[in-house]
Motif scaffolding. Structure first.
Motif, PDB file in Angstrom:
ATOM      1  N   HIS A   1      12.302  -1.084   6.072  1.00 60.66           N
ATOM      2  CA  HIS A   1      11.445  -0.621   7.170  1.00 60.66           C
ATOM      3  C   HIS A   1      11.558   0.895   7.358  1.00 60.66           C
ATOM      4  CE1 HIS A   1       8.633  -1.461  10.243  1.00 60.66           C
ATOM      5  NE2 HIS A   1       9.420  -1.106  11.247  1.00 60.66           N
ATOM      6  N   THR A   2      12.112   1.360   8.492  1.00 59.18           N
ATOM      7  CA  THR A   2      12.138   2.797   8.776  1.00 59.18           C
ATOM      8  C   THR A   2      13.129   3.560   7.902  1.00 59.18           C
ATOM      9  OG1 THR A   2      13.715   2.380  10.576  1.00 59.18           O
ATOM     10  CG2 THR A   2      11.390   2.504  11.161  1.00 59.18           C
ATOM     11  N   LYS A   3      13.991   2.874   7.177  1.00 65.43           N
ATOM     12  CA  LYS A   3      14.889   3.554   6.244  1.00 65.43           C
ATOM     13  C   LYS A   3      14.171   3.954   4.962  1.00 65.43           C
ATOM     14  CE  LYS A   3      19.402   1.834   7.718  1.00 65.43           C
ATOM     15  NZ  LYS A   3      20.644   1.127   7.294  1.00 65.43           N
ATOM     16  N   SER A   4      12.947   3.490   4.801  1.00 62.24           N
ATOM     17  CA  SER A   4      12.157   3.911   3.648  1.00 62.24           C
ATOM     18  C   SER A   4      11.852   5.399   3.771  1.00 62.24           C
ATOM     19  CB  SER A   4      10.858   3.107   3.578  1.00 62.24           C
ATOM     20  OG  SER A   4       9.986   3.639   2.612  1.00 62.24           O
ATOM     21  N   PRO A   5      12.030   6.188   2.716  1.00 59.26           N
ATOM     22  CA  PRO A   5      11.777   7.633   2.804  1.00 59.26           C
ATOM     23  C   PRO A   5      10.291   7.983   2.858  1.00 59.26           C
ATOM     24  CG  PRO A   5      12.361   7.028   0.570  1.00 59.26           C
ATOM     25  CD  PRO A   5      12.533   5.784   1.397  1.00 59.26           C
ATOM     26  N   PHE A   6       9.422   7.025   2.705  1.00 57.28           N
ATOM     27  CA  PHE A   6       7.986   7.284   2.725  1.00 57.28           C
ATOM     28  C   PHE A   6       7.284   6.215   3.558  1.00 57.28           C
ATOM     29  CE2 PHE A   6       8.712   4.370  -0.747  1.00 57.28           C
ATOM     30  CZ  PHE A   6       7.670   3.463  -0.636  1.00 57.28           C
ATOM     31  N   LYS A   7       6.035   6.450   3.846  1.00 53.99           N
ATOM     32  CA  LYS A   7       5.218   5.470   4.553  1.00 53.99           C
ATOM     33  C   LYS A   7       3.843   5.395   3.896  1.00 53.99           C
ATOM     34  CE  LYS A   7       3.731   8.849   8.038  1.00 53.99           C
ATOM     35  NZ  LYS A   7       3.630   9.150   9.491  1.00 53.99           N
ATOM     36  N   ALA A   8       3.238   4.229   4.003  1.00 58.64           N
ATOM     37  CA  ALA A   8       1.919   4.009   3.423  1.00 58.64           C
ATOM     38  C   ALA A   8       0.856   4.220   4.491  1.00 58.64           C
ATOM     39  CB  ALA A   8       1.826   2.604   2.848  1.00 58.64           C
ATOM     40  N   GLU A   9      -0.059   5.149   4.234  1.00 55.63           N
ATOM     41  CA  GLU A   9      -1.182   5.400   5.126  1.00 55.63           C
ATOM     42  C   GLU A   9      -2.409   4.763   4.493  1.00 55.63           C
ATOM     43  OE1 GLU A   9      -1.230   9.629   5.468  1.00 55.63           O
ATOM     44  OE2 GLU A   9       0.464   9.684   6.868  1.00 55.63           O
ATOM     45  N   ILE A  10      -2.712   3.538   4.914  1.00 53.15           N
ATOM     46  CA  ILE A  10      -3.718   2.737   4.228  1.00 53.15           C
ATOM     47  C   ILE A  10      -5.106   2.946   4.816  1.00 53.15           C
ATOM     48  CG2 ILE A  10      -2.004   0.992   3.616  1.00 53.15           C
ATOM     49  CD1 ILE A  10      -3.161  -0.765   5.855  1.00 53.15           C
ATOM     50  N   ASP A  11      -6.099   2.676   3.999  1.00 50.79           N
ATOM     51  CA  ASP A  11      -7.486   2.653   4.441  1.00 50.79           C
ATOM     52  C   ASP A  11      -7.804   1.207   4.831  1.00 50.79           C
ATOM     53  OD1 ASP A  11     -10.176   2.800   4.881  1.00 50.79           O
ATOM     54  OD2 ASP A  11     -10.683   3.758   2.975  1.00 50.79           O
ATOM     55  N   GLU A  12      -7.869   0.942   6.138  1.00 50.36           N
ATOM     56  CA  GLU A  12      -8.028  -0.424   6.606  1.00 50.36           C
ATOM     57  C   GLU A  12      -9.418  -0.985   6.354  1.00 50.36           C
ATOM     58  OE1 GLU A  12      -6.809  -0.767  10.636  1.00 50.36           O
ATOM     59  OE2 GLU A  12      -4.676  -0.456  10.182  1.00 50.36           O
ATOM     60  N   THR A  13     -10.350  -0.142   5.922  1.00 53.16           N
ATOM     61  CA  THR A  13     -11.701  -0.629   5.617  1.00 53.16           C
ATOM     62  C   THR A  13     -11.809  -1.139   4.180  1.00 53.16           C
ATOM     63  OG1 THR A  13     -12.477   1.569   4.930  1.00 53.16           O
ATOM     64  CG2 THR A  13     -12.684   1.001   7.258  1.00 53.16           C
ATOM     65  N   LYS A  14     -10.742  -0.969   3.400  1.00 49.11           N
ATOM     66  CA  LYS A  14     -10.750  -1.432   2.016  1.00 49.11           C
ATOM     67  C   LYS A  14      -9.648  -2.461   1.820  1.00 49.11           C
ATOM     68  CE  LYS A  14     -12.719   2.848   0.158  1.00 49.11           C
ATOM     69  NZ  LYS A  14     -12.569   3.947  -0.813  1.00 49.11           N
ATOM     70  N   TYR A  15      -9.729  -3.177   0.717  1.00 48.56           N
ATOM     71  CA  TYR A  15      -8.817  -4.295   0.477  1.00 48.56           C
ATOM     72  C   TYR A  15      -7.488  -3.811  -0.119  1.00 48.56           C
ATOM     73  CZ  TYR A  15     -12.612  -7.564   1.410  1.00 48.56           C
ATOM     74  OH  TYR A  15     -13.614  -8.275   2.018  1.00 48.56           O
ATOM     75  N   GLN A  16      -6.428  -4.501   0.303  1.00 46.34           N
ATOM     76  CA  GLN A  16      -5.079  -4.276  -0.218  1.00 46.34           C
ATOM     77  C   GLN A  16      -4.570  -5.590  -0.807  1.00 46.34           C
ATOM     78  OE1 GLN A  16      -4.342  -1.084   0.259  1.00 46.34           O
ATOM     79  NE2 GLN A  16      -5.767  -0.627   1.926  1.00 46.34           N
TER      80      GLN A  16
END
Length: 261
Positions: A126-141
């Protein structure tokens, strides 16, 4: 039946326990006893080591209400005559409602899991991850399948996936929670990007940014996994909201589950 018959019957039921023989047997077969104890302790340690630990989290909240005109200065302002007020019960209902939990999940984006390989399982960092994903919620993941992220330098990384066997892959669009079969027919795929660069892949749409000042370890594998919003909301169904003290404007929230650092 005479007293003599009862006495003879009771003597027949009596058994002798040889204490000396019992302890002699223990001493004679001590190595078997030690071996059994060692196996039992070893098995218990191994099971405890592999079992995922559950934690209990609780907090206490106070609800401010309008002062009762019958209260005096010597009375507690948190005491309500006749039990919990309508306001307290309303707050209690809201905290347990699905719509409230869904708003919390969407606001905190807890449906995005950051993971790394542990000793026995994938650990949620979780927050110990050195990065975060900023996703486009209008597209599929890519849904419920780990996406691997490996940094090759301080600002360059490789993002890839490998579909799990015997699992039908699906994609999710978080703007409306639409789920459909995964469009990409490849069982695995890899691409290289830089931090902040726009990523448009069938399995991931968005960008990767550093979370804080900590830099990612070069060569270490990190994983991103997307869960459905409904699945995350259901994990809060065991949230317990209770009155801390009868007739008081205080609620205790308690939740039991796996730890997310």
């Amino acid at each position: 039946m005479t007293d003599e018959d009862i006495e003879i019957g009771s003597k027949g039921l009596q058994t002798n326990f040889d204490v000396r023989g019992f302890f002699g047997g223990l001493i004679r077969y001590w190595y078997l006893i030690v071996f059994c104890v060692f196996i039992a302790l070893g098995g218990a340690y191994y099971v405890n080591l592999r079992t995922q630990r559950l934690y209990r989290l609780d907090t206490l909240i106070s609800i401010k209400e309008e002062q009762n005109p019958f209260f005096t200065s010597s009375m507690s302002l948190t005491f309500n005559w006749g039990g919990a007020s309508d306001k307290v019960e309303t707050v209690r209902t809201i905290l347990k409602s699905r719509s409230h939990n869904e708003n919390v999940v969407r606001l905190t984006q807890t449906y995005i899991h950051y993971m790394s390989k542990g000793r026995f399982r994938m650990e949620d960092i979780h927050t110990k991850s050195p990065f975060k994903a900023e996703i486009d919620e209008t597209k599929y993941q890519l849904l419920s399948n780990p996406i691997k992220v490996v940094f090759t330098s301080d600002d360059t990384f490789t993002i890839s996936y490998k579909l799990e066997e015997y699992v039908t892959p699906k994609g999710i669009r978080f703007v409306d929670d639409d789920i459909k079969p995964f469009a990409d027919e490849k069982s695995k795929q890899s691409a290289t990007y830089k931090l902040g660069e726009k990523i448009n892949e069938p399995f991931f749409n968005g960008s990767i940014a550093l979370r804080g000042l900590d830099k990612p370890k070069i060569g270490q594998a990190y994983y991103i996994k997307f869960n459905s919003v409904l699945g995350e909301v259901n994990s809060f169904r065991n949230l317990d909201v209770t009155l801390e003290v009868k007739c008081a404007s205080m609620l205790r929230l308690e939740l039991v589950g796996a730890n997310r650092d």
